[in-house]
Write a protein that holds these residues in place. Structure first.
Motif, PDB file in Angstrom:
ATOM      1  N   LYS A 165       0.821  -1.210   0.000  1.00 40.48           N
ATOM      2  CA  LYS A 165       0.000   0.000   0.000  1.00 40.48           C
ATOM      3  C   LYS A 165       0.855   1.259   0.000  1.00 40.48           C
ATOM      4  O   LYS A 165       0.516   2.261  -0.632  1.00 40.48           O
ATOM      5  N   SER A 166       1.964   1.208   0.746  1.00 37.51           N
ATOM      6  CA  SER A 166       2.828   2.384   0.807  1.00 37.51           C
ATOM      7  C   SER A 166       3.453   2.680  -0.549  1.00 37.51           C
ATOM      8  O   SER A 166       3.577   3.835  -0.949  1.00 37.51           O
ATOM      9  N   TYR A 167       3.835   1.624  -1.288  1.00 34.31           N
ATOM     10  CA  TYR A 167       4.380   1.830  -2.636  1.00 34.31           C
ATOM     11  C   TYR A 167       3.318   2.393  -3.571  1.00 34.31           C
ATOM     12  O   TYR A 167       3.591   3.248  -4.418  1.00 34.31           O
ATOM     13  N   ILE A 168       2.089   1.929  -3.416  1.00 37.24           N
ATOM     14  CA  ILE A 168       0.998   2.444  -4.247  1.00 37.24           C
ATOM     15  C   ILE A 168       0.773   3.925  -3.949  1.00 37.24           C
ATOM     16  O   ILE A 168       0.623   4.750  -4.854  1.00 37.24           O
ATOM     17  N   LEU A 169       0.771   4.266  -2.643  1.00 34.36           N
ATOM     18  CA  LEU A 169       0.617   5.659  -2.269  1.00 34.36           C
ATOM     19  C   LEU A 169       1.751   6.508  -2.818  1.00 34.36           C
ATOM     20  O   LEU A 169       1.529   7.600  -3.362  1.00 34.36           O
ATOM     21  N   SER A 170       2.980   6.015  -2.706  1.00 35.21           N
ATOM     22  CA  SER A 170       4.135   6.755  -3.241  1.00 35.21           C
ATOM     23  C   SER A 170       4.004   6.948  -4.750  1.00 35.21           C
ATOM     24  O   SER A 170       4.365   7.994  -5.289  1.00 35.21           O
ATOM     25  N   PHE A 171       3.451   5.945  -5.431  1.00 40.62           N
ATOM     26  CA  PHE A 171       3.272   6.048  -6.884  1.00 40.62           C
ATOM     27  C   PHE A 171       2.293   7.168  -7.219  1.00 40.62           C
ATOM     28  O   PHE A 171       2.546   7.984  -8.113  1.00 40.62           O
ATOM     29  N   PHE A 172       1.174   7.236  -6.482  1.00 37.49           N
ATOM     30  CA  PHE A 172       0.188   8.276  -6.761  1.00 37.49           C
ATOM     31  C   PHE A 172       0.726   9.658  -6.385  1.00 37.49           C
ATOM     32  O   PHE A 172       0.435  10.644  -7.066  1.00 37.49           O
ATOM     33  N   VAL A 173       1.534   9.732  -5.304  1.00 33.63           N
ATOM     34  CA  VAL A 173       2.175  10.998  -4.963  1.00 33.63           C
ATOM     35  C   VAL A 173       3.084  11.456  -6.094  1.00 33.63           C
ATOM     36  O   VAL A 173       3.122  12.628  -6.467  1.00 33.63           O
ATOM     37  N   LEU A 174       3.837  10.502  -6.672  1.00 30.80           N
ATOM     38  CA  LEU A 174       4.725  10.814  -7.790  1.00 30.80           C
ATOM     39  C   LEU A 174       3.931  11.329  -8.989  1.00 30.80           C
ATOM     40  O   LEU A 174       4.337  12.283  -9.656  1.00 30.80           O
ATOM     41  N   ILE A 175       2.780  10.695  -9.282  1.00 35.95           N
ATOM     42  CA  ILE A 175       1.945  11.143 -10.398  1.00 35.95           C
ATOM     43  C   ILE A 175       1.467  12.573 -10.174  1.00 35.95           C
ATOM     44  O   ILE A 175       1.520  13.427 -11.071  1.00 35.95           O
ATOM     45  N   ILE A 176       1.020  12.870  -8.934  1.00 35.26           N
ATOM     46  CA  ILE A 176       0.543  14.214  -8.624  1.00 35.26           C
ATOM     47  C   ILE A 176       1.670  15.230  -8.765  1.00 35.26           C
ATOM     48  O   ILE A 176       1.490  16.315  -9.323  1.00 35.26           O
ATOM     49  N   GLN A 177       2.870  14.875  -8.287  1.00 35.87           N
ATOM     50  CA  GLN A 177       4.001  15.778  -8.397  1.00 35.87           C
ATOM     51  C   GLN A 177       4.362  16.028  -9.858  1.00 35.87           C
ATOM     52  O   GLN A 177       4.741  17.139 -10.248  1.00 35.87           O
ATOM     53  N   THR A 178       4.266  14.999 -10.667  1.00 31.72           N
ATOM     54  CA  THR A 178       4.578  15.150 -12.083  1.00 31.72           C
ATOM     55  C   THR A 178       3.619  16.123 -12.744  1.00 31.72           C
ATOM     56  O   THR A 178       4.000  16.940 -13.594  1.00 31.72           O
ATOM     57  N   ILE A 179       2.357  16.067 -12.342  1.00 34.64           N
ATOM     58  CA  ILE A 179       1.352  16.939 -12.930  1.00 34.64           C
ATOM     59  C   ILE A 179       1.533  18.372 -12.459  1.00 34.64           C
ATOM     60  O   ILE A 179       1.473  19.324 -13.241  1.00 34.64           O
ATOM     61  N   TYR A 180       1.783  18.545 -11.145  1.00 38.08           N
ATOM     62  CA  TYR A 180       1.781  19.881 -10.561  1.00 38.08           C
ATOM     63  C   TYR A 180       3.175  20.487 -10.373  1.00 38.08           C
ATOM     64  O   TYR A 180       3.294  21.602  -9.899  1.00 38.08           O
ATOM     65  N   GLY A 181       4.235  19.763 -10.740  1.00 38.09           N
ATOM     66  CA  GLY A 181       5.565  20.364 -10.736  1.00 38.09           C
ATOM     67  C   GLY A 181       6.342  20.100  -9.466  1.00 38.09           C
ATOM     68  O   GLY A 181       6.404  18.971  -8.987  1.00 38.09           O
ATOM     69  N   GLN A 182       6.916  21.140  -8.901  1.00 36.24           N
ATOM     70  CA  GLN A 182       7.861  21.000  -7.807  1.00 36.24           C
ATOM     71  C   GLN A 182       7.216  20.378  -6.577  1.00 36.24           C
ATOM     72  O   GLN A 182       6.084  20.666  -6.232  1.00 36.24           O
ATOM     73  N   VAL A 183       8.001  19.543  -5.924  1.00 32.21           N
ATOM     74  CA  VAL A 183       7.535  18.915  -4.689  1.00 32.21           C
ATOM     75  C   VAL A 183       7.841  19.850  -3.514  1.00 32.21           C
ATOM     76  O   VAL A 183       8.847  20.543  -3.505  1.00 32.21           O
ATOM     77  N   GLU A 184       6.943  19.888  -2.560  1.00 33.30           N
ATOM     78  CA  GLU A 184       7.134  20.676  -1.350  1.00 33.30           C
ATOM     79  C   GLU A 184       7.187  19.748  -0.143  1.00 33.30           C
ATOM     80  O   GLU A 184       6.599  18.668  -0.144  1.00 33.30           O
ATOM     81  N   GLU A 185       7.882  20.178   0.877  1.00 40.70           N
ATOM     82  CA  GLU A 185       7.926  19.405   2.108  1.00 40.70           C
ATOM     83  C   GLU A 185       6.556  19.403   2.782  1.00 40.70           C
ATOM     84  O   GLU A 185       5.839  20.405   2.768  1.00 40.70           O
ATOM     85  N   VAL A 186       6.211  18.275   3.376  1.00 37.76           N
ATOM     86  CA  VAL A 186       4.970  18.146   4.132  1.00 37.76           C
ATOM     87  C   VAL A 186       5.295  18.335   5.608  1.00 37.76           C
ATOM     88  O   VAL A 186       6.147  17.632   6.155  1.00 37.76           O
ATOM     89  N   ASN A 187       4.653  19.295   6.238  1.00 35.80           N
ATOM     90  CA  ASN A 187       4.897  19.553   7.645  1.00 35.80           C
ATOM     91  C   ASN A 187       4.069  18.624   8.521  1.00 35.80           C
ATOM     92  O   ASN A 187       2.996  18.178   8.123  1.00 35.80           O
ATOM     93  N   PRO A 188       4.545  18.328   9.719  1.00 29.62           N
ATOM     94  CA  PRO A 188       3.936  17.273  10.540  1.00 29.62           C
ATOM     95  C   PRO A 188       2.666  17.736  11.241  1.00 29.62           C
ATOM     96  O   PRO A 188       2.414  18.944  11.378  1.00 29.62           O
ATOM     97  N   PRO A 189       1.875  16.785  11.758  1.00 30.67           N
ATOM     98  CA  PRO A 189       0.730  17.135  12.607  1.00 30.67           C
ATOM     99  C   PRO A 189       1.201  17.630  13.964  1.00 30.67           C
ATOM    100  O   PRO A 189       2.396  17.574  14.288  1.00 30.67           O
TER     101      PRO A 189
END
Length: 416
Positions: A4-28
């Motif tokens: 599941k984590s690899y699948i999630l990482s794959f979809f994150v990669l797809i979103i980043q590819t569409i929207y460009g630069q990746v930003e850091e995610v800040n914690p809860p």
């Protein structure tokens, strides 16, 4: 294998590819004190030599002793997704549980302290230089936070000199970075197109300059002597406090109260924008975890509510003001927004921070969502700031941006 984590990482990669630069995610809110460092002992934005280790440490304050997992991704110079597959930049495997953690000892606030070192038995080696992102997931495969880091090779020497601005209008307020890159055992083909640099002030990627090309060459040297294009606002020295003893008087703390946790009320700060520059040694926005009468601050330092206050004036009334520093990765969110108290004419904010020594500053968010660091503190060319210069090179036919050199400079001896 956590599919599941690899699948999630794959979809994150797809979103980043569409929207460009990746930003850091800040914690809860329950994840605190993310301390990310390499051999340089920086607590944020580690830039480490290929083959060196990097440590990631953080605290979870929910008391559940949760399991956390990490993945590592590789990015281009501009933080867009790379075309490389994981085996091209990583030897071993990631997507592993962080196995090293300890529970807090003798503290009012219960927490678990996690530590991850890379390389390790599973993630044996990061093979190439460049931009990396480490992502921390919980046991439900939800992304908790992410942090950037860089790995460099010593293939070029980078000279960094800090000068005053050549523009009369900003000569008293800005600092200009002059750069010279000297290749060492590598030929830089078409450097104006293939060499890219990033200049970072005080580890703050939000204000980094990254669109500079060499102005000219002297032999094999690349020279950058821009004025406006390579200028930063000087800012002012960071404010600070220290609370290594939660029960006694400390630097910057006006009074102490004990409720469910200790509360430290800082002396009220005043706007310095209209005051003369005064030298005040700082650690350029960084922080150090520390407490007295304890052997291991990682698990024996307590969490304390720090109460910030900023005196208002006519210029600041109605402004959106935040307090930040390396302690929260220069993030701007609701947690560090200053709330205006009309009765006391003071902006106030409370943050839960681990004992130690902290640098911080107040910033104004303009109507265009731009951060104005000088609106409260002022901008002065004399301010001591640290500058990092990172040089990237992609040779003809290559598929990734390697970091060929890293240099640092300080404005402590700024010249005209």
């Amino acid at each position: 294998m956590r599919i599941k984590s690899y699948i999630l990482s794959f979809f994150v990669l797809i979103i980043q590819t569409i929207y460009g630069q990746v930003e850091e995610v800040n914690p809860p809110d329950f994840i605190k004190t993310i301390n990310f460092k390499g051999d340089t002992n920086e607590s944020q934005l580690p830039v480490l030599k290929l083959g060196d280790y990097v440590d990631l440490e953080f605290d979870a304050l929910n008391g559940h002793e949760d399991d956390y997992y990490y993945t590592i991704d590789y990015y281009n110079f501009d933080w867009t997704p790379s075309v490389l597959v994981k085996s091209e930049y990583l030897e071993g495997i990631d997507n592993q549980r962080i196995r090293t953690y300890w529970n807090s000892f003798n503290t009012y606030q219960i927490y678990s302290h996690y530590k991850l070192t890379i390389p390790n038995e599973q993630t044996k080696r990061l093979k190439i230089s460049g931009n990396y992102m480490i992502n921390i997931f919980n046991e439900d495969n939800e992304l908790v936070f992410s942090r950037k880091f860089m790995i460099y090779e010593s293939l070029a020497s980078i000279g960094v000199n800090i000068k005053r601005s050549r523009d009369i209008a900003s000569i008293d307020y800005k600092q200009r970075v002059e750069i010279a890159i000297v290749p060492n055992g590598i030929q830089l083909n078409n450097p104006k197109a293939n060499v890219k640099i990033i200049v970072v002030q005080n580890n703050n990627l939000n204000t980094a300059i990254n669109n500079l090309k060499p102005q000219f060459t002297i032999g094999s040297q690349l020279i950058y002597k821009y004025d406006d294009e390579a200028s930063f606002w000087g800012g002012n020295e960071y404010l600070y406090f220290e609370n290594k003893d939660v029960r006694g008087a400390n630097s910057g703390i006006q009074r102490i109260e004990l409720e469910d946790l200790y509360h430290n009320y800082l002396f009220a700060n005043y706007p310095r924008v209209d005051k003369p520059y005064t030298y005040n040694p700082d650690i350029n926005g960084n922080y150090v975890i520390n407490n007295i009468d304890a052997e291991n601050p990682d698990i024996e330092a307590d969490y304390v509510w720090i109460h910030f206050s900023l005196l208002s004036n006519q210029t600041l009334e109605g402004k959106k003001i935040h307090v930040y520093g390396n302690f929260n990765n220069y993030a701007i969110d609701n947690s560090n927004e200053m709330i205006y108290d009309a009765n006391d004419k003071v902006f106030k904010c409370s943050l839960l921070l681990k004992q130690g020594f902290y640098n911080y500053k107040y910033v104004v968010i303009e109507n265009n969502n731009q951060i104005n660091e000088g609106a409260v503190s002022g901008d002065f060319y004399q301010t001591e700031n640290n500058y990092k210069v990172i040089a990237y090179y992609r040779d003809l036919g290559k598929r990734y941006d390697r970091i060929i050199g890293f240099g640092e400079g300080s404005s402590v001896n700024i010249s005209n």
